[in-house]
Design an enzyme around this catalytic site. Structure first.
Site: not given
Ligand code: AMP
Length: 280
Positions: A37, A40, A43, A67, A153, A188-191
């Site tokens: 969730g 961005h 995703h 995790q 990703g 990009l990252s949720s963090r």
């Molecule tokens: P997360 O919500 O962080 O667990 O990410 C869900 C999926 O989105 C994972 O497969 C991540 O590798 C991918 N993802 C997260 N950030 C990015 C990004 N900046 N570009 C492409 N894919 C991403």
């Protein structure tokens, strides 16, 4: 009639395994995008790829407790479910699965996976139990969803590498690894939502520096003093970050390598207590 059509076309939000299984029963080419969730553009790129390559797309949002190796990290992980639902509806995603921990773990949080010693590198070494938790939740989700296509990703390189290695044969999905989406240089990252404007800008400079380092090494334009530990110290001092690892690795098998061979540069570091990863 018109109203019925709208209802049928609307994104279905499923909260239980059984409801989800019923909803996807007749889908022939299902694409699955698992997420935690706070969606961005990273995703969104995965979802777009799924929509292009699958008849229907299912997104899951589940912040998997097993995790997280630190409770505080789990608690402070961004949560924005209402905004996420708006984004997913706009994108005309077919199914959204938002299970609770009873649905996934029956509230017991048992982790059956054990990574072999040789896999305990990079994040597997610095976040004990992290990938065991990732493989566990992915195994459980894949058992429920049974997708034809899985979208992950490249940003989480080691994660997609291990899922590909340990779960693909068992679950028989086609894996699509999607390239990292960045804002300028920063992945990009949720963090990133937990970073102030200044820290975001600092993290962007760090990412820019990594691109420069990679180029320098690829073109072999560096001095012998520019060893990886030298670079680590340099970044450490210049940006006052705590680096977990900075390594050149072979993208195929994640074995350590150097600039003379094909490599990716992997980093994990802490900036004001927030851990960021990247690979370039
Ligand atoms: P997360 O919500 O962080 O667990 O990410 C869900 C999926 O989105 C994972 O497969 C991540 O590798 C991918 N993802 C997260 N950030 C990015 C990004 N900046 N570009 C492409 N894919 C991403």
């Amino acid at each position: 009639m018109f109203y019925l059509l709208i209802v049928l076309l609307q994104m279905k939000i499923l909260k239980t395994k059984n409801d989800l299984k019923k909803a996807i029963l007749n889908t022939k080419n299902l694409g699955f995008v698992p997420t935690m969730g706070s969606l961005h553009d990273g995703h969104i790129s995965l979802i777009k790829k799924s929509k292009k390559n699958s008849e229907k797309t299912l997104v899951s949002i589940y912040i998997n407790p097993t995790q997280f190796n630190k409770k505080k990290d789990f608690k402070s992980y961004p949560r924005n479910i209402n905004d996420d639902i708006i984004i997913l509806k706009k994108m005309k995603v077919d199914f959204l699965f938002i299970p609770n921990s009873k649905q996934i773990y029956n509230n017991k949080f048992k982790v059956n996976f054990k990574l072999p010693r040789f896999e305990r590198i990079m994040c597997a070494n610095h976040r004990k139990g992290h990938f065991e938790g990732v493989l566990e939740v992915m195994d459980r989700l894949l058992n429920i969803v049974k997708p034809n296509n899985l979208f992950l990703g490249q940003k989480d390189y080691q994660q997609q590498y291990l899922i590909n290695k340990y779960l693909k044969k068992k679950h028989k999905f086609r894996l699509f690894v999607c390239k990292t989406i960045r804002n300028k240089y920063l992945a990009l990252s949720s963090r990133n939502l937990n970073l102030s404007k200044e820290l975001l800008s600092k993290a962007n400079y760090i990412a820019k520096e990594l691109f420069k380092i990679k180029k320098k090494y690829r073109l072999k334009r560096f001095r012998s003093s520019n060893s990886i530990s030298f670079l680590k110290n340099l970044l450490n001092k210049k940006y006052q970050i705590k680096i977990d690892y900075l390594e050149f690795r072979n993208p195929k098998n994640l074995k350590k390598t150097d600039y003379r061979n094909k490599f990716r540069l992997f980093i994990a570091y802490h900036i004001n207590g927030i851990r960021l990863i990247d690979n370039i």
